[in-house]
Design a protein around this motif. Sequence first.
Motif, short mmCIF file in Angstrom:
data_model
loop_
_atom_site.label_atom_id
_atom_site.label_comp_id
_atom_site.label_asym_id
_atom_site.label_seq_id
_atom_site.Cartn_x
_atom_site.Cartn_y
_atom_site.Cartn_z
N PRO A 109 24.89 46.51 2.66
CA PRO A 109 25.68 46.85 3.17
C PRO A 109 25.38 48.10 2.73
N LYS A 110 26.11 48.55 1.87
CA LYS A 110 26.09 50.00 1.54
C LYS A 110 24.64 50.74 0.99
N GLU A 111 23.98 50.17 1.13
CA GLU A 111 22.83 50.61 -0.16
C GLU A 111 21.43 51.25 1.08
N GLY A 112 20.70 51.85 0.40
CA GLY A 112 19.73 53.26 1.60
C GLY A 112 19.36 54.57 1.61
N PHE A 113 20.02 54.74 2.44
CA PHE A 113 19.77 56.49 2.30
C PHE A 113 20.96 57.73 2.58
N TYR A 114 21.64 58.32 1.58
CA TYR A 114 21.94 58.57 2.38
C TYR A 114 22.27 60.80 2.03
N LEU A 115 22.74 61.18 2.85
CA LEU A 115 22.89 62.48 2.95
C LEU A 115 23.57 63.27 2.41
N SER A 116 23.32 64.50 2.03
CA SER A 116 24.82 65.21 1.76
C SER A 116 25.97 65.57 3.07
N THR A 117 26.83 65.67 2.63
CA THR A 117 27.59 66.17 3.41
C THR A 117 27.70 67.41 3.77
N GLN A 118 27.63 68.25 2.72
CA GLN A 118 27.15 69.93 2.69
C GLN A 118 25.60 70.54 2.61
N ALA A 119 25.22 71.23 2.78
CA ALA A 119 24.34 71.92 2.70
C ALA A 119 24.68 72.74 1.90
N ARG A 120 23.21 74.27 1.13
CA ARG A 120 23.14 74.14 0.07
C ARG A 120 22.05 75.16 1.00
N ASN A 121 22.42 76.18 1.05
CA ASN A 121 21.19 77.11 1.22
C ASN A 121 20.21 76.57 2.34
N ASN A 122 21.28 76.18 3.31
CA ASN A 122 20.86 75.95 4.59
C ASN A 122 20.00 74.77 4.57
N LYS A 123 20.15 73.66 3.18
CA LYS A 123 19.27 72.52 3.17
C LYS A 123 20.02 71.41 3.05
N TYR A 124 19.40 69.83 2.94
CA TYR A 124 20.56 69.23 2.75
C TYR A 124 19.83 67.91 1.87
N THR A 125 20.34 66.93 0.87
CA THR A 125 20.61 66.57 -0.14
C THR A 125 20.37 64.89 0.02
N ALA A 126 18.62 64.33 0.08
CA ALA A 126 18.35 63.19 0.51
C ALA A 126 18.46 62.59 -0.96
N VAL A 127 18.90 61.29 -0.18
CA VAL A 127 19.00 60.72 -1.79
C VAL A 127 19.12 58.56 -1.84
N LEU A 128 18.42 57.77 -2.21
CA LEU A 128 18.38 56.66 -2.20
C LEU A 128 18.92 55.53 -2.96
N CYS A 129 20.11 54.74 -2.46
CA CYS A 129 20.72 54.24 -3.84
C CYS A 129 20.48 53.10 -3.28
N VAL A 130 20.52 52.10 -4.61
CA VAL A 130 20.14 50.50 -4.55
C VAL A 130 21.35 50.18 -5.28
N ALA A 131 21.65 49.01 -5.58
CA ALA A 131 22.84 48.58 -5.66
C ALA A 131 22.49 48.47 -7.31
N ALA A 132 23.09 48.16 -8.49
CA ALA A 132 22.91 48.03 -10.00
C ALA A 132 23.67 46.99 -10.54
N HIS A 133 22.88 46.20 -10.97
CA HIS A 133 23.25 44.51 -11.66
C HIS A 133 24.98 45.31 -12.40
N SER A 134 26.34 44.62 -12.27
CA SER A 134 27.51 44.78 -12.59
C SER A 134 27.77 43.42 -13.16
N ASN A 135 28.59 43.79 -14.47
CA ASN A 135 28.66 42.78 -14.87
C ASN A 135 30.19 42.21 -15.55
N THR A 136 30.67 42.99 -14.67
CA THR A 136 32.33 42.64 -14.17
C THR A 136 32.80 41.30 -13.65
#
Length: 284
Positions: A99-126
């Motif tokens: 549910p939390k995996e997928g595309f994210y966009l920065s909440t604040q623009a820099r130089n009128n541009k936004y940052t896009a990232v792709l988040c993929v859940a990592a395996h956890s040993n906890t």
Amino acid sequence: MSKFLNRILGMPVELQNRLFKYFTDTLTAVMEQAKRSGRFDLGILDLGSAGEVVRRVRLVRFLRRHATGRAPVELHTVHSERGMEWSEALEKWSELTGPKEGFYLSTQARNNKYTAVLCVAAHSNTKKEKLTKKDIMFQIYRPNTGLQLRLESLAEIEKKYRKVESGEAEAAWRAQYNASLRVCSHAYWRDQCRNAADCEVGRRVRTWHVLAGSVLAVWARVEHVLAARSQLNKMQVVRIKTTDSLKIVGTVIPKNCVEPLKEALASDAVSVSEQTFEHTDGLK
């Protein structure tokens, strides 16, 4: 390290945790300072084994005499391309189910541009029954540099980004991917860079100059050139696998040392030959 850990075992657990955190924070600060000053030993740098596309651009071969015959010293110039095209990002996104995996966009623009990232859940040993946002870790993919080495927690991600659908992330992703071919991060986000012509921070394509072959025979000469023009105190060893299956192991030569080194090696070489490799994708 083992002596330090053994000694703190006799302390109360809370004090152990505080001391160990102080130790790790201090170690991190020392490492960061060493990296900034060029004294941090990265070991062997691998190019072409972690998804990068490495292509040969130029080869200068210096044939030199030695006690038992002749041996070549080779100066390779290669381009390494990282990053992730939009089509690759979509393919990766289509495999995600969290549910939390997928595309994210920065909440604040820099130089009128936004940052896009792709988040993929990592395996956890906890082994915690209930995970907090600080415990849930993600791999981060960026359009200009691809998969990041550092994992980020959901708490960190939600401080800087908001989750969006793929359609909303596409424009920002494509813009940074295309610009990063020739433009560094400073120029992209601030519209200026003090060293724009040579800066490769955040660029998708990076240029490497690598000295290989019979390097020991000219080691003193290489050290002299680097000491006179480079601020680096240690030489970086690199291992490269190119797209044409060539394997190169050598020493990284800073850009400002390439021409002086070529002159120094050519001064008493038996012969000097140069070969240029053409590519149809614009990387020259």
